[in-house]
Write a protein that holds these residues in place. Structure first.
Motif, short mmCIF file in Angstrom:
data_model
loop_
_atom_site.label_atom_id
_atom_site.label_comp_id
_atom_site.label_asym_id
_atom_site.label_seq_id
_atom_site.Cartn_x
_atom_site.Cartn_y
_atom_site.Cartn_z
N ASP A 119 -41.86 59.47 114.88
CA ASP A 119 -40.70 58.62 114.66
C ASP A 119 -40.71 57.42 115.60
N ALA A 120 -41.04 57.67 116.87
CA ALA A 120 -41.10 56.56 117.84
C ALA A 120 -42.19 55.57 117.46
N CYS A 121 -43.35 56.06 117.06
CA CYS A 121 -44.45 55.16 116.66
C CYS A 121 -44.09 54.36 115.43
N MET A 122 -43.50 55.02 114.44
CA MET A 122 -43.14 54.30 113.21
C MET A 122 -42.02 53.29 113.45
N ASP A 123 -41.10 53.62 114.35
CA ASP A 123 -40.06 52.65 114.70
C ASP A 123 -40.67 51.39 115.30
N LEU A 124 -41.63 51.58 116.20
CA LEU A 124 -42.26 50.42 116.84
C LEU A 124 -43.12 49.63 115.86
N LEU A 125 -43.82 50.33 114.97
CA LEU A 125 -44.71 49.64 114.04
C LEU A 125 -43.97 48.89 112.93
N THR A 126 -42.82 49.38 112.54
CA THR A 126 -42.11 48.76 111.42
C THR A 126 -41.00 47.80 111.86
N SER A 127 -40.76 47.67 113.15
CA SER A 127 -39.69 46.77 113.60
C SER A 127 -40.17 45.32 113.62
N ASP B 240 -36.10 61.96 109.73
CA ASP B 240 -35.07 62.30 110.73
C ASP B 240 -34.39 63.62 110.42
N ALA B 241 -34.27 63.99 109.14
CA ALA B 241 -33.68 65.28 108.79
C ALA B 241 -34.58 66.42 109.23
#
Length: 176
Positions: free
Chosen positions: A86-94, A51-52
């Motif tokens: 970031d969007a893909c990793m958010d969906l995969l790790t939620s 995110d940084a």
């Protein structure tokens, strides 16, 4: 503020796009603190770093776009790639349930549209460069050195003529 927008060389559309990118980058800064405080240390390091980098790309692209100085395409491309990742990793790790629904809503409503805008801004310059390249010599301005290569008999003569700025006859050879 309207006077600044009207008097600046930047179009109003570019100004608002720059403000949007800058605002998104600034909004990520408190989010970095929240992630660092709430996630386990190993996970926090990865998410804060991602995110940084995304915030740095958004702030750089937004500032350059709003000022109209150019150079916004590379950071916009970086922000597009990092935003989509970031969007893909958010969906995969939620986790399934409410966490996944929140991640999907953030991806659809914020992260992917912003990544799409950044990709469009990055690709816009590439299309313009390809148009100029495809046009070839038709768009090249006729300047001081815009004479055909057949006018110059010797490469050494041409190089010396350019360095000196002299207007000598091309058939005349310079001493070696």
């Amino acid at each position: 503020m309207a006077l600044i927008a009207c008097n600046s060389p930047v179009s109003v559309r570019r100004l608002w796009q720059g403000r949007l990118l800058t605002g998104a980058g600034l909004a990520l800064l408190p989010w970095l603190g929240f992630l660092a405080a709430t996630l386990p240390p190993r996970e926090a390091a990865a998410w804060v770093a991602l995110d940084a980098l995304e915030a740095a790309c958004l702030l750089t692209a937004g500032a350059r776009l709003a000022r109209g100085t150019g150079g916004h395409r590379a950071p916009a491309a970086g922000a597009a790639v990092l935003g989509a990742a970031d969007a893909c990793m958010d969906l995969l790790t939620s986790a399934p349930g409410a966490e996944f629904a929140t991640a999907a809503a953030m991806a659809v409503c914020a992260e992917l549209p912003l990544a799409g805008l950044c990709a469009a801004l990055a690709a816009q310059g590439v299309r313009a460069a390809l148009d100029v390249r495809a046009a070839g010599d038709a768009r090249r301005p006729a300047g001081r050195w815009a004479r055909p290569a057949s006018d110059v008999r010797c490469c050494r003569t041409a190089l010396l003529l350019r360095c000196r700025g002299a207007r000598q006859q091309p058939s005349r050879r310079l001493p070696r």
